[in-house]
Design a protein around this motif. Sequence first.
Motif, PDB file in Angstrom:
ATOM      1  N   PHE A 154       0.870  -1.166   0.000  1.00  0.00           N
ATOM      2  CA  PHE A 154       0.000   0.000   0.000  1.00  0.00           C
ATOM      3  C   PHE A 154       0.912   1.222   0.000  1.00  0.00           C
ATOM      4  O   PHE A 154       1.643   1.460   0.959  1.00  0.00           O
ATOM      5  N   ILE A 155       0.895   1.963  -1.094  1.00  0.00           N
ATOM      6  CA  ILE A 155       1.766   3.129  -1.260  1.00  0.00           C
ATOM      7  C   ILE A 155       0.887   4.371  -1.240  1.00  0.00           C
ATOM      8  O   ILE A 155      -0.029   4.500  -2.049  1.00  0.00           O
ATOM      9  N   PHE A 156       1.164   5.278  -0.318  1.00  0.00           N
ATOM     10  CA  PHE A 156       0.311   6.457  -0.229  1.00  0.00           C
ATOM     11  C   PHE A 156       1.103   7.703   0.138  1.00  0.00           C
ATOM     12  O   PHE A 156       2.118   7.635   0.832  1.00  0.00           O
ATOM     13  N   SER A 157       0.644   8.822  -0.363  1.00  0.00           N
ATOM     14  CA  SER A 157       1.248  10.123  -0.079  1.00  0.00           C
ATOM     15  C   SER A 157       0.228  10.985   0.639  1.00  0.00           C
ATOM     16  O   SER A 157      -0.963  10.953   0.315  1.00  0.00           O
ATOM     17  N   GLU A 158       0.712  11.758   1.606  1.00  0.00           N
ATOM     18  CA  GLU A 158      -0.187  12.572   2.414  1.00  0.00           C
ATOM     19  C   GLU A 158       0.474  13.892   2.806  1.00  0.00           C
ATOM     20  O   GLU A 158       1.696  13.962   2.967  1.00  0.00           O
ATOM     21  N   LYS A 159      -0.346  14.900   2.965  1.00  0.00           N
ATOM     22  CA  LYS A 159       0.100  16.106   3.645  1.00  0.00           C
ATOM     23  C   LYS A 159       0.031  15.794   5.133  1.00  0.00           C
ATOM     24  O   LYS A 159      -0.928  15.152   5.588  1.00  0.00           O
ATOM     25  N   VAL A 160       1.024  16.196   5.914  1.00  0.00           N
ATOM     26  CA  VAL A 160       1.063  15.839   7.331  1.00  0.00           C
ATOM     27  C   VAL A 160       1.153  17.092   8.198  1.00  0.00           C
ATOM     28  O   VAL A 160       1.455  18.187   7.716  1.00  0.00           O
ATOM     29  N   VAL A 161       0.875  16.902   9.472  1.00  0.00           N
ATOM     30  CA  VAL A 161       1.068  17.956  10.466  1.00  0.00           C
ATOM     31  C   VAL A 161       2.121  17.485  11.459  1.00  0.00           C
ATOM     32  O   VAL A 161       2.478  16.304  11.503  1.00  0.00           O
ATOM     33  N   PHE A 162       2.615  18.417  12.274  1.00  0.00           N
ATOM     34  CA  PHE A 162       3.645  18.105  13.266  1.00  0.00           C
ATOM     35  C   PHE A 162       3.129  18.437  14.660  1.00  0.00           C
ATOM     36  O   PHE A 162       2.408  19.417  14.853  1.00  0.00           O
ATOM     37  N   ASP A 163       3.507  17.617  15.635  1.00  0.00           N
ATOM     38  CA  ASP A 163       3.105  17.879  17.025  1.00  0.00           C
ATOM     39  C   ASP A 163       3.718  19.175  17.543  1.00  0.00           C
ATOM     40  O   ASP A 163       3.104  19.878  18.339  1.00  0.00           O
ATOM     41  N   ASP A 164       4.925  19.465  17.101  1.00  0.00           N
ATOM     42  CA  ASP A 164       5.590  20.709  17.478  1.00  0.00           C
ATOM     43  C   ASP A 164       4.918  21.856  16.715  1.00  0.00           C
ATOM     44  O   ASP A 164       5.092  21.995  15.503  1.00  0.00           O
ATOM     45  N   LYS A 165       4.144  22.666  17.408  1.00  0.00           N
ATOM     46  CA  LYS A 165       3.336  23.698  16.763  1.00  0.00           C
ATOM     47  C   LYS A 165       4.178  24.738  16.040  1.00  0.00           C
ATOM     48  O   LYS A 165       3.791  25.253  14.984  1.00  0.00           O
ATOM     49  N   LYS A 166       5.338  25.085  16.619  1.00  0.00           N
ATOM     50  CA  LYS A 166       6.209  26.047  15.947  1.00  0.00           C
ATOM     51  C   LYS A 166       6.746  25.469  14.652  1.00  0.00           C
ATOM     52  O   LYS A 166       6.764  26.137  13.610  1.00  0.00           O
ATOM     53  N   LEU A 167       7.190  24.219  14.699  1.00  0.00           N
ATOM     54  CA  LEU A 167       7.675  23.554  13.491  1.00  0.00           C
ATOM     55  C   LEU A 167       6.554  23.442  12.462  1.00  0.00           C
ATOM     56  O   LEU A 167       6.769  23.664  11.264  1.00  0.00           O
ATOM     57  N   ASP A 168       5.354  23.107  12.930  1.00  0.00           N
ATOM     58  CA  ASP A 168       4.220  22.960  12.028  1.00  0.00           C
ATOM     59  C   ASP A 168       3.944  24.277  11.294  1.00  0.00           C
ATOM     60  O   ASP A 168       3.742  24.293  10.071  1.00  0.00           O
ATOM     61  N   LYS A 169       3.951  25.382  12.030  1.00  0.00           N
ATOM     62  CA  LYS A 169       3.717  26.685  11.414  1.00  0.00           C
ATOM     63  C   LYS A 169       4.830  27.046  10.438  1.00  0.00           C
ATOM     64  O   LYS A 169       4.570  27.576   9.342  1.00  0.00           O
ATOM     65  N   ASP A 170       6.063  26.737  10.816  1.00  0.00           N
ATOM     66  CA  ASP A 170       7.191  27.012   9.928  1.00  0.00           C
ATOM     67  C   ASP A 170       7.039  26.251   8.610  1.00  0.00           C
ATOM     68  O   ASP A 170       7.287  26.795   7.525  1.00  0.00           O
ATOM     69  N   MET A 171       6.645  24.983   8.685  1.00  0.00           N
ATOM     70  CA  MET A 171       6.480  24.164   7.482  1.00  0.00           C
ATOM     71  C   MET A 171       5.354  24.704   6.603  1.00  0.00           C
ATOM     72  O   MET A 171       5.454  24.714   5.370  1.00  0.00           O
ATOM     73  N   ILE A 172       4.269  25.139   7.237  1.00  0.00           N
ATOM     74  CA  ILE A 172       3.148  25.719   6.477  1.00  0.00           C
ATOM     75  C   ILE A 172       3.587  26.993   5.777  1.00  0.00           C
ATOM     76  O   ILE A 172       3.291  27.214   4.600  1.00  0.00           O
ATOM     77  N   ASP A 173       4.320  27.837   6.485  1.00  0.00           N
ATOM     78  CA  ASP A 173       4.811  29.082   5.894  1.00  0.00           C
ATOM     79  C   ASP A 173       5.748  28.803   4.716  1.00  0.00           C
ATOM     80  O   ASP A 173       5.680  29.471   3.679  1.00  0.00           O
ATOM     81  N   ILE A 174       6.620  27.817   4.890  1.00  0.00           N
ATOM     82  CA  ILE A 174       7.549  27.445   3.813  1.00  0.00           C
ATOM     83  C   ILE A 174       6.779  26.931   2.607  1.00  0.00           C
ATOM     84  O   ILE A 174       7.106  27.241   1.447  1.00  0.00           O
ATOM     85  N   TYR A 175       5.732  26.169   2.885  1.00  0.00           N
ATOM     86  CA  TYR A 175       4.904  25.647   1.795  1.00  0.00           C
ATOM     87  C   TYR A 175       4.212  26.782   1.042  1.00  0.00           C
ATOM     88  O   TYR A 175       4.163  26.787  -0.192  1.00  0.00           O
ATOM     89  N   TYR A 176       3.682  27.753   1.765  1.00  0.00           N
ATOM     90  CA  TYR A 176       3.019  28.866   1.102  1.00  0.00           C
ATOM     91  C   TYR A 176       4.009  29.700   0.283  1.00  0.00           C
ATOM     92  O   TYR A 176       3.663  30.215  -0.790  1.00  0.00           O
ATOM     93  N   GLU A 177       5.236  29.823   0.767  1.00  0.00           N
ATOM     94  CA  GLU A 177       6.260  30.507  -0.014  1.00  0.00           C
ATOM     95  C   GLU A 177       6.537  29.728  -1.302  1.00  0.00           C
ATOM     96  O   GLU A 177       6.756  30.313  -2.367  1.00  0.00           O
ATOM     97  N   TYR A 178       6.538  28.406  -1.195  1.00  0.00           N
ATOM     98  CA  TYR A 178       6.723  27.560  -2.374  1.00  0.00           C
ATOM     99  C   TYR A 178       5.620  27.829  -3.389  1.00  0.00           C
ATOM    100  O   TYR A 178       5.872  27.959  -4.597  1.00  0.00           O
ATOM    101  N   LYS A 179       4.373  27.906  -2.933  1.00  0.00           N
ATOM    102  CA  LYS A 179       3.248  28.129  -3.843  1.00  0.00           C
ATOM    103  C   LYS A 179       3.370  29.472  -4.558  1.00  0.00           C
ATOM    104  O   LYS A 179       3.007  29.588  -5.732  1.00  0.00           O
TER     105      LYS A 179
END
Length: 236
Positions: A154-179
Amino acid sequence: MQKDKVFETKITKKFEFDQAVASVFDDMLSRSVPFYDEVRSLIISLILKHQQDNKRVLDLGSSTAKFLIHLHTQMQTDMKLKGIDNSQAMLDRAIQKCQAFGVDIELELADMLEYEYKNIDIIVANYTLQFIRPIQRIELISRLYQSLNDDGLFIFSEKVVFDDKKLDKDMIDIYYEYKKTQGYSEYEIAQKREALENVLIPFTIEENKKMCLDAGFSRVDTIFQWANFVTFVAKK
């Protein structure tokens, strides 16, 4: 390929895979999901390592069939490819594309929560599970495990979240910069974020792995990650 301009105007409903999205979906994926084309190629390469005549590959949420068409053009055995999707608009475009490419792929309009799974060798779900409610998602994974043949994948790809809220926000911000680098405006990004609220519900990496292990899979590995986008391989 028609350019994605779905969110240039004010949204009036939650995100859905309707005709407007289907018409630009290939462009939307390539510009919205980091390394989408590379991940698709990686998964195809992995499947080709396991290819055999009559091996059955099922793509959940097959959309415009881009993944299955690319797999079909590269396989050297008579594998049986099938895609299911619950959007008629997506299915219509997929059928047109398969006819244009002259590929033999079975496509079916079906709800993956109600579909009767059986005797499958490889199941693929690229950024599909995240649109299913968590309780239903867990039940679905159990059914997928039961439907796989011995040593099935079973091969699957997903968008994920992180328990570390600061890291999670940083990743979201980086993703939006990518877009933004892909040509999306801040307005389009904000519009899509609002449309996806409570529609796309991501798990952490650990929750995705636990979900598979609890269903019975012998192991779960990650084979790709960019920020909050991850590809998993679960082995029966």
